[in-house]
Write an enzyme that holds these catalytic residues in place. Structure first.
Site, PDB file in Angstrom:
ATOM      1  N   CYS A 183     -20.398 -45.511 -52.484  1.00  0.00           N
ATOM      2  CA  CYS A 183     -21.204 -46.449 -51.685  1.00  0.00           C
ATOM      3  C   CYS A 183     -21.481 -47.754 -52.423  1.00  0.00           C
ATOM      4  O   CYS A 183     -22.037 -48.689 -51.840  1.00  0.00           O
ATOM      5  CB  CYS A 183     -22.512 -45.799 -51.268  1.00  0.00           C
ATOM      6  SG  CYS A 183     -22.317 -44.125 -50.657  1.00  0.00           S
TER       7      CYS A 183
ATOM      8  N   LYS B 208     -30.450 -47.745 -42.937  1.00  0.00           N
ATOM      9  CA  LYS B 208     -31.098 -46.858 -41.980  1.00  0.00           C
ATOM     10  C   LYS B 208     -30.890 -47.314 -40.527  1.00  0.00           C
ATOM     11  O   LYS B 208     -30.580 -46.511 -39.666  1.00  0.00           O
ATOM     12  CB  LYS B 208     -32.579 -46.853 -42.366  1.00  0.00           C
ATOM     13  CG  LYS B 208     -33.512 -46.071 -41.544  1.00  0.00           C
ATOM     14  CD  LYS B 208     -33.290 -44.616 -41.773  1.00  0.00           C
ATOM     15  CE  LYS B 208     -33.581 -43.832 -40.521  1.00  0.00           C
ATOM     16  NZ  LYS B 208     -32.670 -44.116 -39.420  1.00  0.00           N
TER      17      LYS B 208
ATOM     18  N   ILE C 288     -23.818 -43.331 -39.763  1.00  0.00           N
ATOM     19  CA  ILE C 288     -22.369 -43.287 -40.012  1.00  0.00           C
ATOM     20  C   ILE C 288     -21.787 -44.435 -39.201  1.00  0.00           C
ATOM     21  O   ILE C 288     -21.744 -44.394 -37.972  1.00  0.00           O
ATOM     22  CB  ILE C 288     -21.795 -41.918 -39.605  1.00  0.00           C
ATOM     23  CG1 ILE C 288     -22.379 -40.830 -40.524  1.00  0.00           C
ATOM     24  CG2 ILE C 288     -20.274 -41.941 -39.653  1.00  0.00           C
ATOM     25  CD1 ILE C 288     -22.005 -39.414 -40.146  1.00  0.00           C
TER      26      ILE C 288
ATOM     27  N   CYS D  60     -32.259 -40.466 -42.384  1.00  0.00           N
ATOM     28  CA  CYS D  60     -30.864 -40.640 -42.795  1.00  0.00           C
ATOM     29  C   CYS D  60     -30.277 -41.955 -42.310  1.00  0.00           C
ATOM     30  O   CYS D  60     -30.543 -42.376 -41.187  1.00  0.00           O
ATOM     31  CB  CYS D  60     -30.013 -39.503 -42.230  1.00  0.00           C
ATOM     32  SG  CYS D  60     -30.575 -37.867 -42.717  1.00  0.00           S
ATOM     33  N   SER D  61     -29.441 -42.545 -43.143  1.00  0.00           N
ATOM     34  CA  SER D  61     -28.712 -43.735 -42.726  1.00  0.00           C
ATOM     35  C   SER D  61     -27.652 -43.318 -41.712  1.00  0.00           C
ATOM     36  O   SER D  61     -27.440 -42.140 -41.463  1.00  0.00           O
ATOM     37  CB  SER D  61     -28.067 -44.426 -43.926  1.00  0.00           C
ATOM     38  OG  SER D  61     -27.233 -43.521 -44.615  1.00  0.00           O
TER      39      SER D  61
ATOM     40  N   HIS E 105     -24.568 -48.084 -42.386  1.00  0.00           N
ATOM     41  CA  HIS E 105     -24.030 -47.892 -43.737  1.00  0.00           C
ATOM     42  C   HIS E 105     -22.532 -47.622 -43.703  1.00  0.00           C
ATOM     43  O   HIS E 105     -22.091 -46.500 -43.924  1.00  0.00           O
ATOM     44  CB  HIS E 105     -24.797 -46.744 -44.407  1.00  0.00           C
ATOM     45  CG  HIS E 105     -24.402 -46.460 -45.816  1.00  0.00           C
ATOM     46  ND1 HIS E 105     -23.840 -47.393 -46.657  1.00  0.00           N
ATOM     47  CD2 HIS E 105     -24.504 -45.316 -46.558  1.00  0.00           C
ATOM     48  CE1 HIS E 105     -23.608 -46.835 -47.838  1.00  0.00           C
ATOM     49  NE2 HIS E 105     -23.992 -45.589 -47.807  1.00  0.00           N
TER      50      HIS E 105
END
Ligand SMILES: [Zn+2]
Lengths: 137, 388
Positions: free
Chosen positions: B84, B329, B210, B207-208, B333
């Site tokens: 990342c 978020k 997808i 969670c961020s 990401h």
């Protein structure tokens, strides 16, 4: 042992197996968890390393005599990677032995939410093509 | 003595589930605003065109495809990969080449296409960045690594999920104001606290996303900057660090050791302190990661991050505004694009070009980017200075 066992469900060890790791897996079938010890400087590793992280010398496998640990941290995996989807939810725990060595594995017999600091003991499980170590409460 | 290097331009694709595009189209979308500004392909000496994981798109050696697609024929290019942190690692590598005098003008472009596979498969690919022998077999997904940090943080400091929920609410508050964001919608505290569990103690809103997307910046050496802009953003400090591969081997799970190391190095190179920073883009792949970042970057003492959240010091008009673009978020990401997107946002804030005043941070002369790979195995921290 002619056939490779898997360390856990959903995992092929084909890309991970070496003679050193094979010895680890065979000991695991005998319900022995092996750590490794550097033949040169004496450093110990769990999970075992074939090469010492400090001096890069060879390590030998030696049995963990500690069986009791404390829960250092945990996660309940409700949404799993595809390879373990069939097992969700499951609890992954880092347990810390009195020596300070740590081990990451599932806790398989929980009846309530885990709590950091709770006692754990080492357990084993073997089925057909799978052999693993686990935490029990 | 190294030459000074500045970010002189940037571009950003729409982030989201982009079934209308793949890596090549996303890259073009991020590069177009730069070309439109007059920084045409012939002005780019070399480029770093990066993505984190080829499994998602199926394209191998993708920098060749991207370079060709966006019209950079014959110019040297390469891909840099570090999970990342791929975006900032690319920027760090490009900075070195320009500072050393190998090139004067470079394009750094990060891209990721993640939604052509299912969420379970995407989770699978990301879990393969854990130790394949000792972690992956136990199904430790990307959120699971951060949940292990969250459980430990809660135990050591008595934090409740309320703190994490408040971070998620802030991210979505700003993401809702960012037209490039993947999920531009406000959420309530109750929604953030009661969302479906993903890896307890983390839920869906911790969670961020997808995300598919791309971001690009152009950097130039000090003697060339004036050809491109009168508003250069100088790269004043760069720090990088790393943490133990296996999360169980870390001395602490309430801090990311590599992030502290990187931050110290960046502050030292820049000759500034945490209190001098006017805004930060931090790597909030999970809410707990943002909380830990406050402490690793020196914005809060260890264990005091929750107070910063409680006092809303992390809002655009607070003491240290963090992720006022929605962060990983809400903005999203796309792994390889994230670090470049963070850099782009600092430039935008410095130039006073945020879409509306309720997310524009006042008078940014120093901005910080904190980009973390995996669960801390890679960290880059950049400090940028307004050059006008
Ligand atoms: Zn040794």
């Amino acid at each position: 042992m002619s056939e490779h066992k898997e360390l856990y469900l959903g995992y092929s060890t084909d890309k991970a197996v070496t003679p050193f790791f094979q010895d680890f897996l065979e000991a695991l079938e005998q319900e022995k968890l092996m750590k490794s010890k550097c033949t040169s400087c004496g450093a110990e590793y769990l999970p075992p390393r074939q090469h010492c992280q400090k001096c890069l010398s060879e390590c030998t496998l030696t049995e963990m005599t500690e069986k009791e640990a404390k829960l250092y941290s945990y996660v309940v995996v409700e949404f799993a990677p595809m390879s373990l989807s069939s097992k969700q939810p499951y609890v992954v725990a880092i347990g810390e032995f009195p020596s300070g060595l740590r081990l990451t594995a599932h806790i398989t017999n929980l009846m309530a939410m885990p709590e950091v600091g709770m006692p754990l003991r080492l357990g084993f499980e073997a089925k057909e093509k799978m052999v693993t170590y686990k935490w029990l409460v | 003595m190294a030459r000074r290097v500045a970010v002189v331009a940037g571009g950003h694709s729409k982030f989201g589930k982009r079934f209308d595009a793949t890596v090549r189209e996303l890259s073009a979308e991020a590069f177009k605003p730069i070309v439109d500004e007059g920084i045409t392909q012939d002005k780019i000496d070399a480029s770093i065109l990066s993505y984190a994981a080829s499994q998602f798109s199926g394209q191998g050696a993708g920098s060749a495809l991207i370079a060709d697609y966006i019209g950079l024929q014959n110019r040297p290019h390469m891909r840099v990969e570090s999970a990342c942190t791929t975006g900032t690692a690319s920027l760090r590598a490009a900075w070195g080449m320009v500072a050393a005098g190998l090139y004067d003008v470079m394009l750094v472009l990060g891209v990721e296409q993640m939604n052509r596979v299912s969420s379970a498969m995407a989770t699978e690919y990301m879990s393969q960045a854990g130790d394949m022998r000792w972690e992956y077999p136990f199904g430790i997904s990307f959120p699971a690594f951060y949940a292990l940090m969250a459980s430990r943080y809660m135990s050591e400091y008595g934090m409740t999920h309320d703190t994490l929920a408040k971070i998620a609410v802030k991210s979505h508050h700003y993401g809702a104001q960012n037209p490039k964001a993947h999920l531009p919608k406000e959420i309530t505290f109750e929604e953030a606290n009661n969302a479906v569990a993903i890896c307890s103690p983390l839920n869906l809103y911790d969670c961020s996303l997808i995300t598919d997307g791309a971001a690009a910046v152009v950097i130039a050496s000090e003697d060339r900057v004036k050809e491109f802009t009168d508003r250069p953003m100088w790269i004043k400090g760069i720090g990088a660090g790393a943490s133990e591969m296996m999360i169980q081997d870390r001395a602490s799970l309430t801090s990311i050791p590599g992030a502290k190391y990187a931050a110290n190095a960046a502050y030292k190179m820049a000759g500034v302190e945490p209190k001098d920073i006017k805004m930060a883009q931090v790597h909030d792949c999970f809410t707990i990661a943002e909380l830990i970042a406050y402490e690793d970057l020196g914005f809060a003492e260890p264990g005091k991050g929750p107070e910063l959240v409680e006092n809303k010091e992390n809002y655009h008009d607070g003491r240290i505004p963090v992720n006022c673009d929605g962060g990983l978020k809400s903005k999203g990401h796309p792994l390889g694009a994230t670090g470049v997107s963070m850099t782009y946002e600092v430039m935008k804030q410095m130039r006073g070009e945020a879409e509306n005043s309720s997310r524009q941070i006042d008078d940014v002369d120093l901005g910080l980017v904190h980009n973390v790979g995996q669960s801390g195995q890679f960290v880059n921290v950049f400090i940028f200075e307004r050059g006008w």
